[in-house]
Write a protein that holds these residues in place. Structure first.
Motif, PDB file in Angstrom:
ATOM      1  N   ILE A 144       2.639  -1.819   4.377  1.00  0.00           N
ATOM      2  CA  ILE A 144       1.976  -0.517   4.367  1.00  0.00           C
ATOM      3  C   ILE A 144       3.008   0.583   4.520  1.00  0.00           C
ATOM      4  N   GLU A 145       3.037   1.508   3.568  1.00  0.00           N
ATOM      5  CA  GLU A 145       3.932   2.658   3.715  1.00  0.00           C
ATOM      6  C   GLU A 145       3.538   3.453   4.955  1.00  0.00           C
ATOM      7  N   LYS A 146       4.531   3.977   5.648  1.00  0.00           N
ATOM      8  CA  LYS A 146       4.225   4.771   6.837  1.00  0.00           C
ATOM      9  C   LYS A 146       3.715   6.151   6.409  1.00  0.00           C
ATOM     10  N   PRO A 147       2.870   6.752   7.254  1.00  0.00           N
ATOM     11  CA  PRO A 147       2.198   6.159   8.408  1.00  0.00           C
ATOM     12  C   PRO A 147       0.962   5.381   7.961  1.00  0.00           C
ATOM     13  N   VAL A 148       0.363   4.634   8.881  1.00  0.00           N
ATOM     14  CA  VAL A 148      -0.818   3.853   8.517  1.00  0.00           C
ATOM     15  C   VAL A 148      -1.921   4.772   8.001  1.00  0.00           C
ATOM     16  N   TYR A 149      -2.138   5.907   8.683  1.00  0.00           N
ATOM     17  CA  TYR A 149      -3.179   6.863   8.279  1.00  0.00           C
ATOM     18  C   TYR A 149      -2.884   8.170   8.992  1.00  0.00           C
ATOM     19  N   HIS A 150      -3.598   9.229   8.605  1.00  0.00           N
ATOM     20  CA  HIS A 150      -3.322  10.541   9.205  1.00  0.00           C
ATOM     21  C   HIS A 150      -4.330  10.920  10.286  1.00  0.00           C
ATOM     22  N   THR A 151      -5.340  10.070  10.528  1.00  0.00           N
ATOM     23  CA  THR A 151      -6.270  10.270  11.641  1.00  0.00           C
ATOM     24  C   THR A 151      -6.522   8.907  12.272  1.00  0.00           C
ATOM     25  N   LEU A 152      -7.257   8.897  13.390  1.00  0.00           N
ATOM     26  CA  LEU A 152      -7.574   7.642  14.070  1.00  0.00           C
ATOM     27  C   LEU A 152      -8.789   6.950  13.456  1.00  0.00           C
ATOM     28  N   GLU A 153      -9.256   7.454  12.344  1.00  0.00           N
ATOM     29  CA  GLU A 153     -10.416   6.863  11.676  1.00  0.00           C
ATOM     30  C   GLU A 153     -10.153   5.423  11.245  1.00  0.00           C
ATOM     31  N   CYS A 154      -8.887   5.063  11.095  1.00  0.00           N
ATOM     32  CA  CYS A 154      -8.521   3.722  10.621  1.00  0.00           C
ATOM     33  C   CYS A 154      -8.498   2.693  11.742  1.00  0.00           C
ATOM     34  N   GLU A 155      -8.750   3.121  12.985  1.00  0.00           N
ATOM     35  CA  GLU A 155      -8.540   2.249  14.138  1.00  0.00           C
ATOM     36  C   GLU A 155      -9.338   0.943  14.042  1.00  0.00           C
ATOM     37  N   SER A 156     -10.600   1.016  13.637  1.00  0.00           N
ATOM     38  CA  SER A 156     -11.414  -0.199  13.583  1.00  0.00           C
ATOM     39  C   SER A 156     -10.909  -1.165  12.515  1.00  0.00           C
ATOM     40  N   VAL A 157     -10.455  -0.636  11.373  1.00  0.00           N
ATOM     41  CA  VAL A 157      -9.922  -1.492  10.311  1.00  0.00           C
ATOM     42  C   VAL A 157      -8.629  -2.156  10.769  1.00  0.00           C
ATOM     43  N   VAL A 158      -7.779  -1.399  11.457  1.00  0.00           N
ATOM     44  CA  VAL A 158      -6.521  -1.963  11.971  1.00  0.00           C
ATOM     45  C   VAL A 158      -6.810  -3.072  12.976  1.00  0.00           C
ATOM     46  N   ARG A 159      -7.800  -2.855  13.844  1.00  0.00           N
ATOM     47  CA  ARG A 159      -8.164  -3.894  14.819  1.00  0.00           C
ATOM     48  C   ARG A 159      -8.640  -5.167  14.115  1.00  0.00           C
ATOM     49  N   ILE A 190       0.862  -1.188   0.000  1.00  0.00           N
ATOM     50  CA  ILE A 190       0.000   0.000   0.000  1.00  0.00           C
ATOM     51  C   ILE A 190       0.891   1.228   0.000  1.00  0.00           C
ATOM     52  N   SER A 191       0.917   1.923  -1.133  1.00  0.00           N
ATOM     53  CA  SER A 191       1.807   3.087  -1.278  1.00  0.00           C
ATOM     54  C   SER A 191       1.068   4.273  -1.884  1.00  0.00           C
ATOM     55  N   SER A 244      -7.662 -10.721  12.619  1.00  0.00           N
ATOM     56  CA  SER A 244      -7.772 -11.708  11.543  1.00  0.00           C
ATOM     57  C   SER A 244      -6.515 -12.552  11.393  1.00  0.00           C
ATOM     58  N   GLY A 245      -5.408 -12.052  11.956  1.00  0.00           N
ATOM     59  CA  GLY A 245      -4.156 -12.780  11.830  1.00  0.00           C
ATOM     60  C   GLY A 245      -3.411 -12.490  10.539  1.00  0.00           C
ATOM     61  N   VAL A 246      -3.919 -11.542   9.740  1.00  0.00           N
ATOM     62  CA  VAL A 246      -3.229 -11.171   8.501  1.00  0.00           C
ATOM     63  C   VAL A 246      -1.887 -10.527   8.849  1.00  0.00           C
ATOM     64  N   LEU A 247      -0.823 -11.017   8.236  1.00  0.00           N
ATOM     65  CA  LEU A 247       0.512 -10.479   8.493  1.00  0.00           C
ATOM     66  C   LEU A 247       0.620  -9.080   7.893  1.00  0.00           C
ATOM     67  N   THR A 248       0.999  -8.102   8.703  1.00  0.00           N
ATOM     68  CA  THR A 248       1.156  -6.725   8.218  1.00  0.00           C
ATOM     69  C   THR A 248       2.486  -6.157   8.698  1.00  0.00           C
ATOM     70  N   TYR A 249       2.992  -5.213   7.946  1.00  0.00           N
ATOM     71  CA  TYR A 249       4.201  -4.499   8.365  1.00  0.00           C
ATOM     72  C   TYR A 249       4.121  -3.060   7.871  1.00  0.00           C
ATOM     73  N   VAL A 250       4.345  -2.121   8.776  1.00  0.00           N
ATOM     74  CA  VAL A 250       4.406  -0.710   8.413  1.00  0.00           C
ATOM     75  C   VAL A 250       5.857  -0.349   8.149  1.00  0.00           C
ATOM     76  N   ALA A 251       6.113   0.355   7.059  1.00  0.00           N
ATOM     77  CA  ALA A 251       7.479   0.558   6.558  1.00  0.00           C
ATOM     78  C   ALA A 251       8.290   1.559   7.368  1.00  0.00           C
ATOM     79  N   CYS A 252       8.585   1.184   8.607  1.00  0.00           N
ATOM     80  CA  CYS A 252       9.491   1.980   9.440  1.00  0.00           C
ATOM     81  C   CYS A 252      10.873   1.333   9.344  1.00  0.00           C
TER      82      CYS A 252
END
Length: 238
Positions: A85-100, A62-63, A105-113
């Motif tokens: 996922i390119e950093k940052p995940v999002y610019h507001t906390l609106e993404c919190e439910s999707v991240v949870r 995701i870029s 779900s156990g989907v492997l994720t990595y934020v590009a730090c």
């Protein structure tokens, strides 16, 4: 290897070059937002995620601009594949439910730090964890010149300069904050100053100053978009 790239800007093209260096035979697909968008040699464009449902995707990158990450995450989770996922995940906390949902779900994720992979920072983290010497003071600094980030592009129009697109050093330049959390953990409290009054004349935050209180010591973080001679440093006073 089959990889989906969501967003095909300058960062995505760097990822594509790296993928081809790892696997010259990699099949790369790009989810595009419009038919008229410039294509990339050797990359297959698709315009609807449903076009590849049922197709095995080894992972998705995701870029997109930060403000589009949430939409990209919602689309990518339908594929049930690992996400980079390119950093940052999002610019507001609106993404919190999707991240949870992704985490549960156990989907492997990595934020590009990616600074976490620097030998120097890995050495420091090990020293902090094993030396048993008290830290007295930490100073992290990152200053660079936004107008030179992307050649032949008006820096005032790129996402870094536009708050609504997720721009601003407080969101865009999170590496220093990330590695301090990685090395020292979550601070007890944080005081910050965010400004956009420099000669760049942009609306996004172009200067950020944080004091992170860890109880026994404080960490200072300074970030800016206007330093002409690029500088990135970390100082630890034992």
């Amino acid at each position: 290897m089959r990889v989906l790239v969501i967003g095909l800007g300058s960062i995505a093209r760097k990822h594509i070059a790296a993928l081809r260096n790892i696997d010259p035979e990699a099949e790369i697909l790009a989810l595009r937002s419009s038919i008229g968008a410039p294509s990339c040699d050797g990359v297959r464009d698709i315009y609807d995620i449903s076009a590849i449902k049922g197709t095995k995707i080894d992972f998705a990158i995701i870029s997109t601009p930060t403000s589009e990450h949430l939409r990209s995450l919602v689309a990518a989770r339908e594929l049930d594949c690992p996400l980079f996922i390119e950093k940052p995940v999002y610019h507001t906390l609106e993404c919190e439910s999707v991240v949870r949902e992704l985490m549960s779900s156990g989907v492997l994720t990595y934020v590009a730090c990616n600074l976490r992979f620097l030998d120097s920072l890995r050495f420091i983290k090990n020293a902090v964890e094993t030396r048993g010497v008290a830290v007295n003071e930490v100073n992290a600094y990152c200053g660079s010149y936004l107008p030179e980030w992307r050649k032949d592009v008006d820096f005032r129009k790129v996402y870094s300069s536009v708050p609504e697109m997720g721009g601003g050093v407080n969101i865009d330049l999170i590496h220093e904050i990330d590695y301090l959390y990685w090395i020292f953990g979550i601070p007890e409290s944080v005081v910050k100053v965010l400004r956009n009054g420099s000669s760049l004349g942009i609306r996004a935050v172009d200067y950020a100053n944080y004091t992170m209180d860890y109880g026994n010591f404080c960490a200072s973080v300074v970030l800016n978009y206007y330093r002409r001679d690029y500088k990135r440093t970390l100082e630890i006073v034992w």
